[in-house]
Motif scaffolding. Structure first.
Motif, short mmCIF file in Angstrom:
data_model
loop_
_atom_site.label_atom_id
_atom_site.label_comp_id
_atom_site.label_asym_id
_atom_site.label_seq_id
_atom_site.Cartn_x
_atom_site.Cartn_y
_atom_site.Cartn_z
N GLY A 1 0.73 -36.62 36.95
CA GLY A 1 1.16 -35.30 37.41
C GLY A 1 0.07 -34.25 37.47
N THR A 2 -1.08 -34.55 36.87
CA THR A 2 -2.08 -33.49 36.73
C THR A 2 -2.80 -33.18 38.04
OG1 THR A 2 -3.79 -35.06 36.06
CG2 THR A 2 -2.46 -34.09 34.30
N LEU A 3 -2.72 -34.07 39.02
CA LEU A 3 -3.37 -33.81 40.31
C LEU A 3 -2.36 -33.36 41.37
CD1 LEU A 3 -5.79 -36.90 40.42
CD2 LEU A 3 -6.28 -34.59 39.63
N LEU A 4 -1.12 -33.16 40.92
CA LEU A 4 -0.09 -32.74 41.87
C LEU A 4 -0.09 -31.23 42.00
CD1 LEU A 4 3.17 -34.77 41.08
CD2 LEU A 4 2.10 -34.55 43.32
N ASN A 5 -0.32 -30.75 43.20
CA ASN A 5 -0.11 -29.33 43.48
C ASN A 5 0.92 -29.24 44.61
OD1 ASN A 5 -1.46 -29.98 45.84
ND2 ASN A 5 -3.45 -29.33 45.01
N ASN B 1 -7.96 -39.99 36.21
CA ASN B 1 -8.65 -38.81 35.70
C ASN B 1 -8.36 -38.56 34.22
OD1 ASN B 1 -5.97 -38.25 36.55
ND2 ASN B 1 -6.37 -36.07 36.42
N LEU B 2 -7.45 -39.36 33.65
CA LEU B 2 -7.17 -39.26 32.22
C LEU B 2 -7.53 -40.60 31.56
CD1 LEU B 2 -3.70 -37.42 32.17
CD2 LEU B 2 -5.99 -36.42 32.09
N TYR B 3 -7.48 -40.63 30.22
CA TYR B 3 -7.74 -41.87 29.50
C TYR B 3 -6.69 -41.99 28.40
CZ TYR B 3 -10.39 -45.77 27.57
OH TYR B 3 -10.78 -47.02 27.14
N CYS B 4 -5.54 -42.58 28.77
CA CYS B 4 -4.41 -42.62 27.84
C CYS B 4 -4.51 -43.83 26.91
CB CYS B 4 -3.10 -42.68 28.62
SG CYS B 4 -2.95 -41.32 29.79
N SER B 5 -4.14 -43.59 25.67
CA SER B 5 -4.34 -44.65 24.67
C SER B 5 -3.39 -45.83 24.86
CB SER B 5 -4.21 -44.07 23.27
OG SER B 5 -3.06 -43.28 23.16
N HIS B 6 -2.34 -45.67 25.67
CA HIS B 6 -1.37 -46.76 25.83
C HIS B 6 -1.41 -47.37 27.23
CE1 HIS B 6 0.35 -43.36 27.69
NE2 HIS B 6 1.56 -43.83 27.84
N CYS B 7 -2.46 -47.08 28.01
CA CYS B 7 -2.46 -47.48 29.42
C CYS B 7 -2.45 -49.00 29.58
CB CYS B 7 -3.69 -46.91 30.11
SG CYS B 7 -3.77 -47.35 31.87
#
Lengths: 402, 105
Positions: free
Chosen positions: A122-126, A50-56
């Motif tokens: 972590g952004t999808l962790l609830n 769900n993200l697009y990290c520049s170092h993936c």
């Protein structure tokens, strides 16, 4: 993986001082006289994120890629890994939390006796998801944050990503799931190192894992913003100083370094300078048991389609595929000339690595970075920041004793 | 105990998933022959834009010895194996392209 905090601040805690690479999540006692026999396995369960990290390193995308291992295939893979004796499986991605069957797979791994741990943004962790994973047997969730809010969000390609990751960390803490930070250091975010540790330690985080950038996937595209050797040395020294400062204040934080075994040599040099020869010698002996860079030996990667890689960062070359051969058969097949050479790399390392006094605890560092920069998997690691007089022993700097 | 029979159990192989293994870059299977007298051996696969760059990539990994390098598009390899993951006959990706295992976000 090298634990700064254990080596510099808790030298008597021999049972928990050194960790496998990629297993920063493991709490098992890992210092033994016997070398680790089976690899920690990173499983990229999906390429979707769900993200697009520049170092993936995995080059993750917003949509699912074809051919991901199914739930049943995943369970068969876990059977395969258990039979081979893999101690830890690190569920990674893409973002592993986009898989609805993640808890089922975690539970299955745990049932098979493999320690399940998680690498997530972590952004999808609830709280609900964290509880589900905890109940499934997950032992640790490493959450990636790469700077203070503004810089992290830019790096991760989404406004609010820092806050969402922090909420994910809180969700883990609320349900009693052990969690910690993963931070990839580049020139862009090195100035935020201390600020992030200070901020997150105030939030109850006490485990900080710092990765050096490896040159795989999109990480290779941003090698131009990697730290210079001088700045890398400065950043690692600062982490060492900061860890000791926290310790002296009575606030224990765990700090770890991953992905550049020049750190091992540096820690010995640092200890010699700051703590004395006896401590330096002791740290050297601990690090020697850890074994240096683990590519092709103590860490392995299985991607979302079942391709087996030498490390999670080295996605551009695959040894084979678990859909048509068992993991153990692929990993044991030393008729593969690259695999065989990596396992006897001390005979093949070139240039300054060939006579470095720290070769035994470093093993040349990242072979992927050497390949990316020098077109040769046995050339020196371009990220080595040890000084010439540190690499070659002088009369005033005796070789560590046995 | 050898009963003198010349019959052997026949291997039962199934076809391994044929999903495209390339992502941004195509995937290429690599075969090497160390020297003229050696057999050609499969040594894995590399990601590369073309057969030529795949050869260059393989040369960097194995370039110290091989006399012959063969490169084959991974998508053109049809693999049949006695080893399998998951229930036989299940496609890793449904034909309609949906990925029921992943969440919408």
């Amino acid at each position: 993986m090298i634990s700064i905090s254990k080596l510099l601040c808790d030298l008597d805690a021999e049972g928990d001082g050194l960790r496998y690479d990629a297993a920063d999540e493991s709490d098992k006692s890992q210092i033994t006289e016997e070398k680790q026999r089976r690899p920690v396995v990173v499983w990229n369960t999906t390429k979707q994120c769900n993200l697009y990290c520049s170092h993936c390193y995995a080059g993750a995308e917003s949509v699912a890629a074809p051919g991901e291992l199914t739930t049943e295939e995943g369970k068969d893979l876990l059977d395969d890994l258990a039979e081979y004796g893999a101690p830890v499986v690190l569920f990674s991605g893409g973002e592993p939390l986009v898989r609805e069957d993640l808890a089922e797979l975690v539970s299955y791994a745990d049932d098979q006796g493999i320690r399940p741990v998680l690498s997530t943004n972590g952004t999808l962790l609830n709280r609900e998801r964290a509880r589900e994973l905890r109940d499934a047997g997950l032992k640790y969730a490493g959450v990636s944050v790469d700077g203070l809010p503004e810089r992290n969000d830019e790096f991760r390609g989404q406004e609010g990503a820092f806050e969402a990751a922090l909420n994910g960390i809180h969700a883990c803490q609320d349900v009693g799931l052990k969690t910690g930070l993963r931070y990839t250091i580049t020139e862009m975010n090195a100035p935020d190192l201390e600020g992030v540790v200070d901020l997150l330690s105030d939030e109850g985080v006490d485990r900080f894992c710092f990765y050096h950038l490896d040159y795989g996937g999109r990480g290779a595209d941003i090698s131009d913003v990697d730290l210079t050797p001088e700045k890398r040395r400065e950043a690692v020294r600062r982490l060492c100083d900061m860890t000791r400062e926290y310790h002296e204040k009575g606030e224990e934080i765990e700090t770890l370094l991953v992905g550049n075994y020049a750190d091992a040599g540096f820690l010995v040099e640092y200890a010699r300078e700051e703590l004395g020869e006896a401590q330096a010698d002791r740290i050297y002996r601990y690090l020697r048991r850890n074994g240096g860079d683990p590519a092709g030996e103590r860490v392995a990667d299985v991607d979302y389609q079942g391709n087996v890689h030498l490390t999670q960062f080295w996605q551009g070359y695959s040894l084979g595929n678990v859909r048509d051969r068992s993991f153990g058969a692929i990993w044991e097949d030393e008729s593969n000339p690259l695999l065989a050479r990596l396992r006897e790399r001390s005979e093949h390392l070139k240039g300054r690595c060939s006579d470095c006094q720290y070769q035994e605890i470093c093993r040349g560092g990242s072979r992927l970075r050497a390949l990316a920069v020098h077109d040769d998997p046995f050339a020196p690691d371009p990220q080595c920041y040890l000084k010439p007089d540190e690499r070659v022993p002088s009369s005033s700097s005796p070789t560590p004793s046995d | 105990m050898d009963d003198g029979s010349t019959q052997v159990e026949k291997a039962s192989r199934t076809r391994v998933g044929d999903e495209d293994r390339g992502d941004d870059l195509p995937e290429w299977e690599v075969f090497l022959r160390g020297d003229e007298d050696a057999k050609m051996s499969h040594v894995g696969s590399v990601s590369a834009a073309t057969a030529e760059t795949a050869h260059e990539h393989a040369s960097r990994l194995f370039g110290w010895f091989a006399s012959d390098v063969w490169i084959c598009p991974a998508g053109e390899m049809h693999r049949f194996s006695t080893h399998s993951l998951g229930p036989e006959g299940e496609d890793a990706t449904p034909e309609d392209g949906t990925e029921s295992r992943t969440m919408e976000f």
